[in-house]
Design a protein around this motif. Structure first.
Motif, PDB file in Angstrom:
ATOM      1  N   GLY A  20      62.083  41.514  31.653  1.00 24.53           N
ATOM      2  CA  GLY A  20      61.226  40.482  32.222  1.00 24.53           C
ATOM      3  C   GLY A  20      59.752  40.781  32.083  1.00 24.53           C
ATOM      4  N   GLY A  21      59.379  41.657  31.121  1.00 26.92           N
ATOM      5  CA  GLY A  21      57.990  42.050  30.971  1.00 26.92           C
ATOM      6  C   GLY A  21      57.043  40.893  30.728  1.00 26.92           C
ATOM      7  N   PHE A  22      57.546  39.804  30.117  1.00 28.19           N
ATOM      8  CA  PHE A  22      56.707  38.642  29.819  1.00 28.19           C
ATOM      9  C   PHE A  22      56.132  37.997  31.076  1.00 28.19           C
ATOM     10  CE2 PHE A  22      61.023  37.171  30.497  1.00 28.19           C
ATOM     11  CZ  PHE A  22      60.853  36.093  31.349  1.00 28.19           C
ATOM     12  N   ALA A  23      56.714  38.304  32.241  1.00 32.42           N
ATOM     13  CA  ALA A  23      56.285  37.658  33.485  1.00 32.42           C
ATOM     14  C   ALA A  23      55.120  38.380  34.156  1.00 32.42           C
ATOM     15  CB  ALA A  23      57.467  37.581  34.462  1.00 32.42           C
ATOM     16  N   TYR A  24      54.664  39.496  33.588  1.00 31.05           N
ATOM     17  CA  TYR A  24      53.653  40.322  34.247  1.00 31.05           C
ATOM     18  C   TYR A  24      52.411  40.463  33.370  1.00 31.05           C
ATOM     19  CZ  TYR A  24      57.862  41.520  36.850  1.00 31.05           C
ATOM     20  OH  TYR A  24      59.015  41.455  37.574  1.00 31.05           O
ATOM     21  N   SER A  25      51.237  40.386  34.009  1.00 29.85           N
ATOM     22  CA  SER A  25      49.985  40.551  33.257  1.00 29.85           C
ATOM     23  C   SER A  25      49.176  41.745  33.727  1.00 29.85           C
ATOM     24  CB  SER A  25      49.133  39.284  33.362  1.00 29.85           C
ATOM     25  OG  SER A  25      48.355  39.266  34.547  1.00 29.85           O
ATOM     26  N   HIS A  26      49.664  42.500  34.719  1.00 34.84           N
ATOM     27  CA  HIS A  26      48.981  43.710  35.173  1.00 34.84           C
ATOM     28  C   HIS A  26      47.567  43.408  35.689  1.00 34.84           C
ATOM     29  CE1 HIS A  26      49.132  48.119  35.308  1.00 34.84           C
ATOM     30  NE2 HIS A  26      47.868  48.131  34.908  1.00 34.84           N
ATOM     31  N   GLY A  27      47.379  42.206  36.254  1.00 34.70           N
ATOM     32  CA  GLY A  27      46.070  41.813  36.758  1.00 34.70           C
ATOM     33  C   GLY A  27      45.184  41.141  35.730  1.00 34.70           C
ATOM     34  N   ALA A  33      40.942  34.573  34.501  1.00 35.16           N
ATOM     35  CA  ALA A  33      40.540  33.457  35.353  1.00 35.16           C
ATOM     36  C   ALA A  33      39.110  33.631  35.846  1.00 35.16           C
ATOM     37  CB  ALA A  33      41.499  33.340  36.531  1.00 35.16           C
ATOM     38  N   ASP A  34      38.681  34.884  35.982  1.00 40.26           N
ATOM     39  CA  ASP A  34      37.321  35.180  36.432  1.00 40.26           C
ATOM     40  C   ASP A  34      36.297  35.096  35.303  1.00 40.26           C
ATOM     41  OD1 ASP A  34      38.174  35.591  39.024  1.00 40.26           O
ATOM     42  OD2 ASP A  34      38.320  37.769  38.831  1.00 40.26           O
ATOM     43  N   GLY A  35      36.746  34.887  34.063  1.00 35.87           N
ATOM     44  CA  GLY A  35      35.799  34.719  32.974  1.00 35.87           C
ATOM     45  C   GLY A  35      35.945  35.670  31.806  1.00 35.87           C
ATOM     46  N   LEU A  36      36.945  36.551  31.827  1.00 35.70           N
ATOM     47  CA  LEU A  36      37.168  37.470  30.702  1.00 35.70           C
ATOM     48  C   LEU A  36      37.871  36.692  29.590  1.00 35.70           C
ATOM     49  CD1 LEU A  36      36.915  40.640  30.069  1.00 35.70           C
ATOM     50  CD2 LEU A  36      39.368  40.689  30.509  1.00 35.70           C
ATOM     51  N   ARG A  37      37.090  36.073  28.725  1.00 36.65           N
ATOM     52  CA  ARG A  37      37.664  35.166  27.734  1.00 36.65           C
ATOM     53  C   ARG A  37      37.452  35.637  26.304  1.00 36.65           C
ATOM     54  NH1 ARG A  37      39.018  30.184  30.009  1.00 36.65           N
ATOM     55  NH2 ARG A  37      39.335  30.514  32.241  1.00 36.65           N
ATOM     56  N   GLY A  83      48.716  50.915  42.569  1.00 37.44           N
ATOM     57  CA  GLY A  83      47.454  50.616  43.236  1.00 37.44           C
ATOM     58  C   GLY A  83      47.432  49.333  44.032  1.00 37.44           C
ATOM     59  N   SER A  84      48.500  48.549  43.968  1.00 39.10           N
ATOM     60  CA  SER A  84      48.550  47.287  44.694  1.00 39.10           C
ATOM     61  C   SER A  84      50.004  46.890  44.878  1.00 39.10           C
ATOM     62  CB  SER A  84      47.804  46.189  43.931  1.00 39.10           C
ATOM     63  OG  SER A  84      48.472  45.902  42.712  1.00 39.10           O
ATOM     64  N   ALA A  85      50.218  45.885  45.735  1.00 36.99           N
ATOM     65  CA  ALA A  85      51.588  45.407  45.965  1.00 36.99           C
ATOM     66  C   ALA A  85      52.180  44.842  44.681  1.00 36.99           C
ATOM     67  CB  ALA A  85      51.587  44.344  47.067  1.00 36.99           C
ATOM     68  N   GLU A  86      51.374  44.104  43.915  1.00 37.60           N
ATOM     69  CA  GLU A  86      51.889  43.524  42.679  1.00 37.60           C
ATOM     70  C   GLU A  86      52.189  44.587  41.634  1.00 37.60           C
ATOM     71  OE1 GLU A  86      49.588  40.362  41.092  1.00 37.60           O
ATOM     72  OE2 GLU A  86      50.248  38.945  42.618  1.00 37.60           O
ATOM     73  N   ARG A  87      51.382  45.629  41.582  1.00 29.54           N
ATOM     74  CA  ARG A  87      51.636  46.720  40.645  1.00 29.54           C
ATOM     75  C   ARG A  87      52.963  47.395  40.973  1.00 29.54           C
ATOM     76  NH1 ARG A  87      52.428  49.295  36.113  1.00 29.54           N
ATOM     77  NH2 ARG A  87      51.708  51.443  36.056  1.00 29.54           N
ATOM     78  N   LEU A  88      53.260  47.552  42.263  1.00 35.57           N
ATOM     79  CA  LEU A  88      54.530  48.140  42.676  1.00 35.57           C
ATOM     80  C   LEU A  88      55.691  47.232  42.269  1.00 35.57           C
ATOM     81  CD1 LEU A  88      56.027  50.405  44.164  1.00 35.57           C
ATOM     82  CD2 LEU A  88      55.686  49.125  46.293  1.00 35.57           C
ATOM     83  N   ILE A  89      55.543  45.938  42.495  1.00 32.48           N
ATOM     84  CA  ILE A  89      56.577  44.984  42.085  1.00 32.48           C
ATOM     85  C   ILE A  89      56.806  45.070  40.577  1.00 32.48           C
ATOM     86  CG2 ILE A  89      57.057  42.513  41.785  1.00 32.48           C
ATOM     87  CD1 ILE A  89      55.618  42.088  44.495  1.00 32.48           C
ATOM     88  N   LEU A 195      41.293  45.992  41.319  1.00 31.71           N
ATOM     89  CA  LEU A 195      40.847  44.905  42.193  1.00 31.71           C
ATOM     90  C   LEU A 195      41.352  43.557  41.690  1.00 31.71           C
ATOM     91  CD1 LEU A 195      37.187  46.068  42.878  1.00 31.71           C
ATOM     92  CD2 LEU A 195      39.055  45.971  44.540  1.00 31.71           C
ATOM     93  N   ALA A 196      41.394  43.385  40.368  1.00 29.75           N
ATOM     94  CA  ALA A 196      41.937  42.141  39.806  1.00 29.75           C
ATOM     95  C   ALA A 196      43.405  41.984  40.184  1.00 29.75           C
ATOM     96  CB  ALA A 196      41.764  42.124  38.289  1.00 29.75           C
ATOM     97  N   ALA A 197      44.158  43.078  40.133  1.00 32.55           N
ATOM     98  CA  ALA A 197      45.571  43.020  40.508  1.00 32.55           C
ATOM     99  C   ALA A 197      45.733  42.653  41.978  1.00 32.55           C
ATOM    100  CB  ALA A 197      46.237  44.357  40.216  1.00 32.55           C
ATOM    101  N   MET A 198      44.865  43.170  42.827  1.00 34.41           N
ATOM    102  CA  MET A 198      44.922  42.832  44.251  1.00 34.41           C
ATOM    103  C   MET A 198      44.552  41.369  44.491  1.00 34.41           C
ATOM    104  SD  MET A 198      43.100  46.198  45.857  1.00 34.41           S
ATOM    105  CE  MET A 198      43.619  47.850  45.389  1.00 34.41           C
ATOM    106  N   ARG A 199      43.505  40.897  43.828  1.00 35.23           N
ATOM    107  CA  ARG A 199      43.049  39.534  44.016  1.00 35.23           C
ATOM    108  C   ARG A 199      44.038  38.523  43.450  1.00 35.23           C
ATOM    109  NH1 ARG A 199      38.679  38.396  41.170  1.00 35.23           N
ATOM    110  NH2 ARG A 199      38.273  36.561  42.436  1.00 35.23           N
ATOM    111  N   HIS A 200      44.816  38.946  42.463  1.00 36.57           N
ATOM    112  CA  HIS A 200      45.797  38.047  41.852  1.00 36.57           C
ATOM    113  C   HIS A 200      46.832  37.582  42.870  1.00 36.57           C
ATOM    114  CE1 HIS A 200      49.300  36.905  39.300  1.00 36.57           C
ATOM    115  NE2 HIS A 200      48.354  36.444  38.496  1.00 36.57           N
ATOM    116  N   GLU A 201      47.051  38.367  43.917  1.00 38.28           N
ATOM    117  CA  GLU A 201      48.036  37.997  44.934  1.00 38.28           C
ATOM    118  C   GLU A 201      47.720  36.648  45.568  1.00 38.28           C
ATOM    119  OE1 GLU A 201      48.421  41.166  47.766  1.00 38.28           O
ATOM    120  OE2 GLU A 201      48.426  42.702  46.208  1.00 38.28           O
ATOM    121  N   THR A 202      46.447  36.241  45.570  1.00 37.74           N
ATOM    122  CA  THR A 202      46.057  34.977  46.198  1.00 37.74           C
ATOM    123  C   THR A 202      45.574  33.942  45.174  1.00 37.74           C
ATOM    124  OG1 THR A 202      43.813  35.833  46.615  1.00 37.74           O
ATOM    125  CG2 THR A 202      45.446  36.122  48.359  1.00 37.74           C
ATOM    126  N   LEU A 203      45.773  34.206  43.886  1.00 36.78           N
ATOM    127  CA  LEU A 203      45.394  33.236  42.865  1.00 36.78           C
ATOM    128  C   LEU A 203      46.280  31.998  43.012  1.00 36.78           C
ATOM    129  CD1 LEU A 203      43.566  32.815  40.334  1.00 36.78           C
ATOM    130  CD2 LEU A 203      45.479  33.666  38.960  1.00 36.78           C
TER     131      LEU A 203
END
Length: 210
Positions: A20-27, A33-37, A83-89, A195-203
Motif C-alpha cells: 500500500g505504499g502508493f497511499a503514503y507521501s511521507h508529508g 500544498a504549501d507551495g513546493l511545486r 516523528g509524528s502519528a502519521e509517520r508511525l502509521i 512538521l509537514a507530516a504533522m500538519r498533514h494530519e489536518t489537511l
C-alpha cells in the motif's frame, strides 16, 4: 544464488508488492500544498529526507537488522523514532502488509513490525551485501515519493523519471553510510519534513494518508 536473491528483493520492494505504499507521501503532500511545486525543489526535499530524515533512520535500522541485531528491540526503536502519528502509521501499516505477504510467499514466521525491520528480517538470509539491500530499499522509498509528486504536480512521466534518476547518487551515498552506521548515527535533521507530516494530519483535502 545471489541472482535469485536479488530478484526476490526486487519483487519485495517493487511498486506491485502489496504494502500500500502508493497511499503514503511521507508529508510531501503537505509540502506541495504549501507551495513546493518546482521539480528541482521536490528533488532537493527528497534528497534531504534520504540523507537526514526518515529515509536515513529507516536505512540505519534496516542495516542494524541485516547485521544481526535484535529485531524486536529495533522494532521498538523504530516506533520511537517515528516523528509524528502519521509517520508511525506509515511504517507500521506498510511493515504489517510486507510481513504478511512475505510470510505467505515463503512460509516463514513474520510478525508485524515497522517496515525497515520487516524488510531487514526478510532479507537477512539473502546472499546480498547490506549496502545493496539498503540501496534497493531507499530507491523504493524515493520512487514512492517521486510517484506522489507526479500525481500531485504536472510533472509528467519522463520528468518524474528524470527526477528519480537524479537521486541515484544520493541513494547510493546514504546506503553506503548506513551500511556501516551504528545506533549513535540515528537521528534526524529534517524539521521541515517532520512538521509537514504533522500538519498533514489536518489537511482538509488530501490524496494520501500521510
Amino acid at each position: 544464488m545471489s541472482a535469485t536473491d536479488r530478484l526476490s528483493l526486487i519483487q519485495w520492494l517493487s511498486p506491485g508488492f502489496p504494502t500500500g505504499g502508493f497511499a503514503y507521501s511521507h508529508g510531501l503532500e503537505q509540502a506541495m500544498a504549501d507551495g513546493l511545486r518546482d521539480p528541482e525543489a521536490v528533488a532537493d526535499w527528497v534528497s534531504h529526507v534520504l540523507a537526514r530524515g526518515g529515509g536515513w533512520t529507516d536505512a540505519v535500522i534496516l542495516s542494524l537488522v541485516l547485521r544481526g541485531e535484535d529485531a524486536d528491540e529495533l522494532a521498538d526503536l523504530a516506533r520511537a523514532m517515528a516523528g509524528s502519528a502519521e509517520r508511525l502509521i506509515e511504517t507500521m501499516d506498510q511493515g504489517r502488509a510486507f510481513a504478511a505477504t512475505v510470510a505467505a510467499l515463503t512460509g516463514r514466521d513474520m510478525p508485524p513490525r515497522p517496515l525497515p525491520v520487516a524488510v531487514g528480517v526478510a532479507a537477512h538470509g539473502l546472499a546480498l551485501s547490506p549496502d545493496e539491500v539498503i540501496a534497493h530499499y531507499l530507491h523504493a522509498f524515493a520512487a514512492n515519493l517521486v510517484s506522489a509528486a507526479m500525481r500531485f504536480l504536472p510533472l509528467g512521466q519522463v520528468r518524474g523519471q528524470t527526477l528519480l534518476a537524479g537521486l541515484h547518487g544520493a541513494i547510493a551515498q546514504s546506503a553506503a553510510r548506513a551500511a556501516e552506521a551504528d545506533r549513535a548515527a540515528l537521528g534526524t535533521g529534517c524539521a521541515g519534513a517532520d512538521l509537514a507530516a504533522m500538519r498533514h494530519e489536518t489537511l482538509e483535502t488530501r490524496i494520501f494518508r500521510t
